[in-house]
Every structure is written in structure tokens, then in C-alpha cells.
Design an enzyme around this catalytic site. Structure first.
Site, PDB file in Angstrom:
ATOM      1  N   GLY A 167       0.879  -1.064  -0.039  1.00  0.00           N
ATOM      2  CA  GLY A 167       0.003  -0.160  -0.084  1.00  0.00           C
ATOM      3  C   GLY A 167       0.685   1.345   0.219  1.00  0.00           C
ATOM      4  O   GLY A 167       0.162   2.267  -0.099  1.00  0.00           O
ATOM      5  N   SER A 180      -2.835  -6.672  -4.847  1.00  0.00           N
ATOM      6  CA  SER A 180      -2.526  -6.733  -3.423  1.00  0.00           C
ATOM      7  C   SER A 180      -2.784  -5.388  -2.767  1.00  0.00           C
ATOM      8  O   SER A 180      -3.453  -5.396  -1.499  1.00  0.00           O
ATOM      9  CB  SER A 180      -0.800  -6.679  -3.584  1.00  0.00           C
ATOM     10  OG  SER A 180      -0.320  -6.808  -2.289  1.00  0.00           O
ATOM     11  N   GLU A 181      -2.301  -4.208  -3.205  1.00  0.00           N
ATOM     12  CA  GLU A 181      -2.289  -3.100  -2.457  1.00  0.00           C
ATOM     13  C   GLU A 181      -3.489  -2.341  -1.612  1.00  0.00           C
ATOM     14  O   GLU A 181      -3.688  -1.731  -1.020  1.00  0.00           O
ATOM     15  CB  GLU A 181      -1.102  -2.173  -2.757  1.00  0.00           C
ATOM     16  CG  GLU A 181      -0.047  -2.884  -3.473  1.00  0.00           C
ATOM     17  CD  GLU A 181       1.370  -2.281  -3.500  1.00  0.00           C
ATOM     18  OE1 GLU A 181       1.684  -1.536  -2.583  1.00  0.00           O
ATOM     19  OE2 GLU A 181       2.151  -2.351  -4.409  1.00  0.00           O
ATOM     20  N   ALA A 182      -4.574  -2.387  -2.863  1.00  0.00           N
ATOM     21  CA  ALA A 182      -5.670  -1.778  -2.484  1.00  0.00           C
ATOM     22  C   ALA A 182      -6.237  -2.271  -1.135  1.00  0.00           C
ATOM     23  O   ALA A 182      -7.016  -1.728  -0.438  1.00  0.00           O
ATOM     24  CB  ALA A 182      -6.712  -2.121  -3.663  1.00  0.00           C
TER      25      ALA A 182
END
Ligand code: FES
Ligand code: FES
Length: 971
Positions: free
Chosen positions: A540, A877-879
Site C-alpha cells: 500500500g 495486493s495493495e488496495a
């Protein structure tokens, strides 16, 4: 030293061994006997990765002294539960339920499950959770849900309620693998305890390997190093050398990249070994290298230093004070900045002043530690191929080679990096400091092989963390709740070193108020060096700090207007035609449909929370929008290779580093899809990964980029290979036919993001830019219960509606989702790395245990195919670790009226707020932060001092006109 001969019955057989009854633990003995399936993470009894059974009872073997164990006691380790050809149902269940990510905790969980199901063959989910809580099994990757699923499945099989096949993933007969939950290729070794992580490799290195440990004085955060006294240590038994900066032939620095002309730093400020100044508490002044780890550790205690205290600036606020001294000589403490100027731009403050509704506040986003269960361990040796080979937790193998080359002075062509099976990094593996240390030790010790060991507290003190951020913000709305404009001044504390810090500031410049329609804004993100741990990559990267401010302001605005926070968001999400704060269209517009999916759940949970709330236990619901970019934008490229093998299988070569997220299964599923015309099955694909000697540079496992970039590159390679194999009649040549016709069987291809001319780096004067070929979106909702007596908040339910495009492997995406969301909950409530003494282990730093994460944990995938990707996918991944913490923080406010402005929401902070409310006092935000200069003056300065984009020449054309966002969103 007095030794003892002992015999234990291990996994059903008597094993005789010789041990040190004073120093050896059960874990050290088992591992010396070759049973390295028992992993040692924390080493202090808090993580459970070393769990084994001793005489029928679970024990944490890392703290069980061998001298206290009765001879002939019975020990059961993971190796005694099952092996690849004779898997136990529990092992099968873990593999097939997606319960294995990095796998470092897995043997401990499986042994623990074995004990549970012997005691209670029919546990409920809550009993399973109670068991892992009681026995302290901690997993940092999975969010626990899939582990509980696995236990329930295994129990069913063991009770004969179903067949083993019933809990296994079935391969699709139509060979349509994309989107299906394929089992990770690496999972088999992990559930059997056969995956060798760094410590296991060290244990199995050849004779004469030297062992290096750190000399980390931990005396000051900022000091002048006047002398290192190593003479006594050098005389200690077994010591080969005490390596200091003076022994390094190279520059002793990692590589440096400048991302904006506004950067005032002139080069990398991170010395691998301290030269003349200690810049933070965990800095390493020397490496002690000896014949054994024990000798090195003993000798390290004898190294002392002379030092002189310098002024310490542990936070941005301290470092930015006008009278603060420079931490690094070559640049001021506040060393780079990125503005956002949109719509009314510099007149936005006036618009806000005159708006019907205005909220403002100051918000602190804390220094979040990554806390993988495995710490850090590195090996370095000269290979028989003439390459200095470094085995580590590399997250970007080729850039890490560049860093090691820079630090040591060796040419990059002489360096090989291999990623070991990795007990997760969540981002810090991008930093090459310890990889360079091992290489330095090898070179300084006459080219002898070296294994570098780092204890968990040393690792916590040494490693980079998520950069904390201080943000002053204002938000204005009209009478109907429509946003008029926003303003923010965000200061990011990048700690002692500058690596990538000026890239980090582009993240708030993309994600502040994402994905709303903000017609007018004036924003600034600055970065400062301090004397705390350096900022580094973390899932993130840079976005949670932005959401900490913007998602609080959204909730505060809803309260001020008297509007439901969901409705305020619904009214203001961007819709086709609206632009983001970088003044480009969003790449896609799934926001409204995602909110429509969440709405009925929100209504139901809100109603239930209100009904079940009591004065003692108040319940509330919180919403937060998040999202992230995909790829590293204009700089990004990815190379892979495909080869037809003599046995008719296909080898896929890449550096899709597996940090626990599933680089193996990602490579498998994208390769299967790319080679689909050939009718391949998973058994036809051979993955050769993460060794620079064999694998081309596929780039970093970061920025949610690998799936997106790798699938583009593999399609290119597959096309080339299939074109070469294709005969005139449309059938395909065999390997023998290719060779006979002299046609190459291996094809290496590179996909370059710069080929996408719609991409544009952020303008250094306005933040205008189109930095990503796709976005990911996540709408977070948390249900929280606050104990009004203690102030403790517990997340009791969580829902996330996401859009990450077409899903390649549902189990891997779910794994990233549950895992990322569990970090969000921890970030909101418990995690911190500020107090270097209290937070030096995972328990002290607040890692969430299974009872901190709800079992009522729900994902709703909304999949908008991305038109820039051959499979319609993006990154996944980062959401999931972008804004979830703010759903929790907003839920606390909804539950009990306490707004937490500064993370984490420790019980005492909530309690203080409750007490204030009880006294009829208002809970005010902290005093406006001073971030180095007056915000308005700084923005005026930027306006009057425009700078040329460093990358202007690379991308002379602005193709904004030809850019087509995705507006046709599926239901
Ligand atoms: Fe033994 Fe963590 S509990 S290694
Ligand atoms: Fe549990 Fe990584 S899979 S710690």
C-alpha cells in the site's frame, strides 16, 4: 562446557544426540538433527512457528530448554505428521484451502491443529480460534480465515464426514485455469516442513562457512562515532575478523534515484556500516565474523564504541523545527516535496473559507512495522561460476544486485542474487542493506562463504518501516454535501535515510481523497529525514498515510452536515467525466457499482450494530474508500522467457519474487493462459524463478505490478514461441522437430510500460499526471465493538468490495485480501514501532492474534476487465492495505463518538475520549502541525519557482486526448 548424551523418541523413532543442557533448546536440537521443518521466528516464545508436541502436549520449542526434558520423551514434529507421498489430511487441507502463503508459520499451525483435533475432533470455528489464541500460533500473512477453513475441512475428513478429495481443489476439465483456485506449487514443501528458509540454508551450509552477526550498539539515535574498539573481540575464540566500514572497498552506499527536481538530496544517505555518524538506533557499526554463530555472538558483545551524542530528531515535527540541525550535511531535513494544484488551485483556500460546510483537522499515521514471522538472514559466497552469490529475501533481484554492486564496488555482472524461500517481507525486502552486509563480510573475509544471522530484536531495530505522516487538512462541501474543494499539507517522516523517499511523496499526491471527485484542490506532500528507522516499501506504500487524513475528513464532514457517511461518499465518488487529483480521468469507474454492492450489507450491519449496542459495549460501522496504482508507471518493464523442453514441457523463467503472496502460482496461471492454444496443464509448466543466473529481470514484486506486467510479457513470449512451433497446417512442432529444423526453442521478451504513451509522471509543479495504466479499488467496511470501561476496540466484522480486474487465481487474491485487511486492522488498533525497546518484538509491536481479526470476514469481488492487460487483470495486493484502517477508525467514532486523530487507536486513547465526552467536552484534533514552513507560503514559492519535469524528455507528448477510461462497467 559440559555436554549431555540424550535420547528422545522423535516422530516414533528413538534418536540419540549430544547436546548442551544449558544452552540448547528443544528447537535447536531438533533442527540440528535435520528436522528443520520446525521454524524459529521470534525465538522468544511469542509466535508459535516452532510449535511441536512433547509427550502429547504442545510446546514452543524455542524456549524449551533441552536440559529440562526427560530422556525418552516423545516429540512430534511436522516431519512426523506427513510427507509429500504420505500427506496427512491436515496438510492437504492447508494446501487446498489457501491457508499457506509464505508458509513460515505453517508447520507450527499444522502441529497445533493435529493436537487440537486429537483433543476435539469436532471443533467449532470459535473453538479453533480459541485454540490458536491459547497456543499463540500467529500468522502475519493470511488473516487467519483460510487457516480456520483448513482446520474445519481437515476435521471433516478425519471424522470421515467426507472424503479427502472433497476438500481438494478440482482442476477444471476444460483446462480453463484462469481465475480458478489452483494450489500453489510451493505449498507442498511448506506443509511438510521441507521448504528451506534462510536459517535452514545456513544450518546446511558446507563446512568452513563463516558466521557473521551484527554489532548494533543501540546507544543513541544520533551520535558521532569517534572510535570502534574491536581488539578484544578479535582475540575471542573462533573470530575471523571484525568488519567495519574501513574494510569496505566500495562506496558503502546503496543506489540512489531521484524522482523529482524538487529533491534536495544529492545522493544515497544510507551507509551500510556506520562511518562517522550513527543516524538511528539500529545502525550497525561492525560485523563480527567467526567460525560459529555462537562465537560471533560472544565476540560481538566485546566490541565497544566511543561516541558523542548529537541532537536527536525522532519525528518529522522535531526535524522540521526551524532550529533543528541538519541530520545529513548535503541537504536540509525537509528535503523534497510534491504539490497538487487542481481547478481553482491556489484559490482553493478561499473557496473553502467561503463554503457552507468546512471540516478541518490534523492527523497522524503511525510508523507501522512489517512484522514477518521470519526475520532476516542472508548468505554470501563465491560460486564456482565466478559470481559472488547472495541468498536473501530479495524482492527486486536485479535492483538489489545494483545496490550490492554500488555498496561493494563490485561490477554488477559479478553478482548473482537468489531469493530464498521467504517467510514474507510485505515490502521491506526491497531494501538491500543486509544483502550488501553479507556480501561485504564475504569480501572482507578473504572471499570466505559467510552466513549472516540477525536476531528478531536486531531485525526490528535495523529494518525500514512504513513512513509515518502528519497531515493538516480541510474539506469543503456545498449545502447538498457535494465536495467543493480540499486542501492538505502532508509531511512524511522518512527516517534516517532517503532511499525512495521522494518517490513515496507521489503517493499521497495520487491517493488523497481517492476515488472521489475533487474539483478543486491545493495540496502538498513533503518528506523529511529524522533519526528514526528509515521509511521503506510496505504493501500500500504511501497510500494509507493519505487515507488516514482524507477518510477521516469525509466522515467528519458527514457528521457536520448530518448526512450518512455512506451517502456522502456515494454522492461524491468519481463518475465518468470526473477527473482525479492528478487531473486525468480515473482509468476505470467501478465506484458506483461497488457501492451499490455494499449498500444492502451496510444497511443491515448498521441496523444490527445499533440494535446490539449497549452502554458497556458500543457497536458501530465505518466505511472507507481505498485503492492503489498498478505498476511503477513510466519506469516499469518486465522480462520473462519461455522454453520448450526436450520432454515437451515448458519452462517459464522470471523473477516474480515470492514474498508469500504467491509468485509461483501467479507465474503458473499466467503461463497457462498464455499457452492455452497448446492445451497445456499445470503439469506441463516448469517454473524456474528468482535466480539472476537463470532468470531475466521481471522487476520488483511491488506496486501491485507483477501480475499485470508479467502477463503482458509472457503473452509476448508465448506468441513468439507458439509462432515458432506452429506448422503451416496449424499444428505445432515438437521439441525434436524444432531442433531438427534449427528453430530456437527459447524466447525471451520484454514488455515496457513506456510504450504506453498515455502514461505521464506527476508534474513537479502541479501534480498533473497519469502515472498508472490501471487502478485498483477497495471499499472497506468494518464493524467494531468498543468496551466503554477499558476503551478497547475490537473489530468484529469486516467487508470489502474490491475491483482488481479479472482475477487470475482466486485463492491468491483472497489470500492477499484477507492478509492485507488484517494488517489494516492491526494498523488501526495495535501496531506501532515507535518505542524501540517496547516494540522490539512482534508481541510488543502489536501484531494481531487470531482473536483480533474477525471470523466474520467477507470479500465481494467486482471484476472490471482492464483494457490494458491481455487477461483483463491488474494487480491484487495493495488496495487491500490502503484504507481499511480508516474503516475501523471511523467505526470507532460511529460506535462511541470518539474520533481518533492519531494512530493507533490504543484503548487508553479511546478511554480518554470517552471520559471527555462524559464530561461534556469536545474531542479536538491535535494542534495544527508545523511541517517546515507555512503551507500557503510554500505553495506560493512553488508557484513562483516552477521546475522542469525530470522525465519530460522521455515523454514529450501529452496523450491525454487519446486516453480512454473504462466506463462500461459490468454488473
Ligand atoms: Fe518459538 Fe516464536 S515461539 S520461534
Ligand atoms: Fe503465516 Fe506467512 S503464511 S506467516
Amino acid at each position: 562446557m559440559k555436554l549431555r548424551k540424550m535420547t528422545l523418541n522423535i516422530n516414533g523413532a528413538d534418536r540419540m544426540f549430544i547436546c548442551d543442557p544449558e544452552k540448547d533448546t528443544l528447537a535447536s536440537v531438533i533442527r540440528r538433527l535435520g528436522l528443520t521443518g520446525t521454524k524459529v521466528g521470534c525465538g522468544t516464545g511469542v509466535c508459535g512457528s516452532c510449535t511441536v508436541m512433547l509427550n502429547g502436549k504442545l510446546v514452543r520449542s524455542c524456549t524449551k530448554k533441552i536440559g529440562k526434558i526427560e530422556e525418552y520423551s516423545e516429540v512430534l514434529t511436522i516431519e512426523g505428521i506427513g510427507a509429500p507421498r504420505y500427506l496427512h489430511p491436515i496438510q492437504v487441507a492447508f494446501m487446498h484451502a489457501g491457508a499457506v502463503q509464505c508458509g513460515f508459520c505453517t508447520p507450527g499451525f499444522i502441529v497445533s491443529t493435529y493436537a487440537l483435533l486429537r483433543e476435539n475432533p469436532s471443533p467449532t470455528r470459535e473453538e479453533v480460534r480459541d485454540w490458536f489464541q491459547k497456543n499463540r500460533n500467529i500468522c502475519r500473512c493470511t488473516g487467519y480465515k483460510q487457516i480456520v477453513d483448513a482446520v474445519m475441512n481437515a476435521a471433516k475428513v478425519m471424522r470421515s464426514d467426507c472424503a479427502l478429495e472433497d476438500i481438494m481443489v478440482k482442476l477444471p476439465e476444460d483446462k480453463e485455469y484462469y481465475g480458478k483456485p489452483l494450489v500453489r506449487p510451493a505449498a507442498l514443501a511448506k506443509v511438510c516442513g521441507l521448504a528451506d528458509y534462510g536459517d535452514d540454508i545456513e544450518l546446511k551450509m558446507p563446512e568452513n562457512t563463516l558466521h557473521a552477526v551484527l554489532v548494533q550498539p543501540k546507544v543513541a539515535f544520533h551520535a558521532k562515532l569517534k572510535a570502534i574498539h574491536k581488539e578484544e573481540a578479535e582475540k575471542m575464540p573462533g573470530v575471523y575478523k571484525v568488519v567495519t566500514a574501513a574494510d569496505i572497498k566500495g562506496p558503502n552506499r546503496l543506489g540512489f534515484m531521484q524522482f523529482t527536481p524538487r529533491t534536495l538530496a544529492s545522493g544515497q544517505s544510507h551507509p551500510i556500516l556506520v562511518e562517522d555518524k550513527i543516524f538511528n538506533y539500529g545502525d550497525v557499526v561492525a560485523l563480527v565474523v567467526a567460525d560459529t554463530k555462537a562465537h560471533a555472538q560472544e565476540a560481538a558483545k566485546k566490541v565497544t564504541i566511543d561516541w558523542e551524542q548529537l541532537p536527536e530528531y525522532r519525528t518529522y515535527l522535531e526535524a522540521a523545527m526551524p532550529d533543528a540541525q541538519r541530520i545529513h550535511e548535503d541537504h536540509p531535513n525537509v528535503w523534497s516535496e510534491q504539490p497538487n494544484v487542481k481547478g481553482a488551485g491556489h484559490d482553493t483556500p478561499q473557496l473553502i473559507d467561503e463554503a457552507p460546510y468546512v471540516v478541518e483537522g490534523s492527523f497522524y499515521s503511525s510508523r507501522e512495522p512489517h512484522m514477518p514471522i521470519e526475520g532476516d538472514t542472508v548468505q554470501a559466497y563465491w560460486g564456482d561460476d565466478g559470481l559472488l552469490t547472495v541468498h536473501c529475501k530479495a524482492m527486486q533481484i536485479y535492483s538489489n544486485i545494483g545496490d550490492i554492486a554500488e555498496a561493494t564496488g563490485l561490477p554488477a555482472e559479478k553478482i548473482r542474487v537468489v531469493e530464498n524461500p521467504t517467510g514474507a517481507t510485505f515490502g521491506w525486502g526491497i531494501a538491500a542493506a543486509t544483502y550488501a552486509m553479507a556480501a561485504i563480510a564475504c569480501l572482507a573475509c578473504d572471499d570466505m562463504p559467510v552466513a549472516l544471522s540477525i536476531t528478531y530484536p536486531e531485525f526490528m531495530a535495523l529494518s525500514g518501516k512504513r513512513a509515518p505522516a502528519y497531515t493538516n487538512g480541510r474539506l469543503a462541501c456545498d449545502e447538498n454535501g457535494k465536495i467543493i474543494g480540499a486542501e492538505w499539507d502532508c509531511g512524511m517522516d522518512h527516517g534516517s535515510y532517503n532511499e525512495l523517499g521522494d518517490d513515496l511523496i507521489t503517493r499521497p499526491a495520487k491517493f488523497m481523497f481517492f476515488p472521489y471527485n475533487i474539483p478543486n484542490c491545493l495540496g502538498l506532500t513533503r518528506v523529511a529525514c529524522t533519526n528514526h528507522n528509515y521509511g521503506t516499501a510496505y504493501r500500500g506504500y504511501g497510500s494509507p498515510q493519505a487515507y488516514t487524513a482524507s477518510e477521516a475528513l469525509m466522515d467528519m464532514m458527514a457528521k457536520k452536515i448530518g448526512m450518512d457517511p455512506f451517502e456522502l461518499r456515494y454522492k461524491n465518488i468519481a463518475r465518468p467525466g470526473d477527473t482525479n487529483i492528478n487531473q486525468y480521468p480515473f482509468r476505470e469507474y467501478p465506484m458506483e457499482k461497488m457501492m451499490d454492492l455494499m449498500r444492502p450489507i451496510y444497511e443491515e450491519v448498521k441496523e444490527r450494530a445499533a440494535k446490539e449496542s449497549t452502554p458497556e459495549k458500543k457497536r458501530g460501522v465505518g466505511i472507507a474508500w481505498g485503492g492503489y496504482n498498478v505498476t511503477e508507471g513510466i519506469f516499469d518493464q518486465c522480462t520473462v522467457a519461455l522454453e520448450l523442453l526436450p520432454n515437451g514441457k515448458f519452462a517459464k523463467y522470471d523473477t516474480w519474487q515470492d514474498q508469500g503472496q504467491g509468485g509461483d502460482v501467479g507465474a503458473l496461471v499466467t503461463t497457462l493462459e498464455a499457452l492455452k492454444p497448446l492445451g497445456v496443464t499445470p503439469d506441463d509448466i516448469v517454473l524456474i524463478q528468482n535466480d539472476s543466473k537463470y532468470c531475466p529481470d521481471s522487476g520488483a514484486t511491488a506496486s501491485s505490478r507483477q501480475h499485470y506486467m508479467n502477463s503482458k510479457a509472457v503473452v509476448m513470449a508465448a506468441d513468439e514461441l507458439m509462432n515458432a512451433m506452429r506448422k503451416p497446417d496449424g499444428t505445432y512442432r515438437t521439441y525434436e522437430e524444432m531442433v531438427a529444423e534449427g528453430i530456437p526453442t527459447k524466447y525471451e521478451t520484454q514488455y515496457n510500460n513506456p510504450e504506453d504513451m498515455t502514461l505521464k509522471y506527476l508534474d513537479p509543479n502541479t501534480g498533473v499526471g497519469n502515472p498508472t495504466p490501471a487502478f485498483t479499488y477497495a471499499l472497506h467496511m468494518a464493524e467494531v465493538e468498543v468496551d466503554t470501561k477499558t476503551g478497547k476496540a475490537t473489530c468484529i466484522g469486516y467487508w470489502c468490495v474490491d475491483d482488481v480486474g479479472v482475477i487470475g487465481n482466486i485463492a491468491a487474491v483472497d489470500g492477499q485480501a484477507y492478509g492485507g485487511l488484517s494488517h489494516c486492522i492491526g494498523f488501526a488498533l495495535t501496531e506501532n514501532y515507535e518505542d524501540v525497546k517496547k516494540h522490539n518484538n512482534i508481541a510488543g509491536a502489536g501484531i494481531p492474534t487470531i482473536k483480533d481479526i474477525p471470523d466474520n470476514f467477507n470479500l465481494i469481488h467486482h471484476c472490471t476487465p482492464r483494457n490494458t492487460n491481455p487477461f483483463g487483470s491488474s494487480g491484487a495486493s495493495e488496495a487491500f492495505q490502503s484504507a481499511g484502517h480508516m474503516a475501523v477508525i471511523n467505526a470507532i467514532d460511529n460506535a462511541c463518538g470518539v474520533r481518533i486523530y492519531e494512530l493507533p487507536a490504543y484503548p487508553e486513547k479511546i478511554k480518554e475520549g470517552l471520559d471527555k465526552l462524559a464530561r461534556g467536552e469536545e474531542i479536538l484534533p491535535p494542534k495544527k502541525y508545523f511541517l517546515g514552513s507555512d503551507f500557503y507560503e510554500e505553495m506560493e514559492y512553488i508557484k513562483n519557482n516552477p521546475m522542469t519535469d525530470l522525465f519530460e524528455d522521455m515523454f514529450p507528448e501529452d496523450k491525454k486526448e487519446s486516453y480512454q477510461p473504462i466506463t462500461d462497467i459490468p454488473d
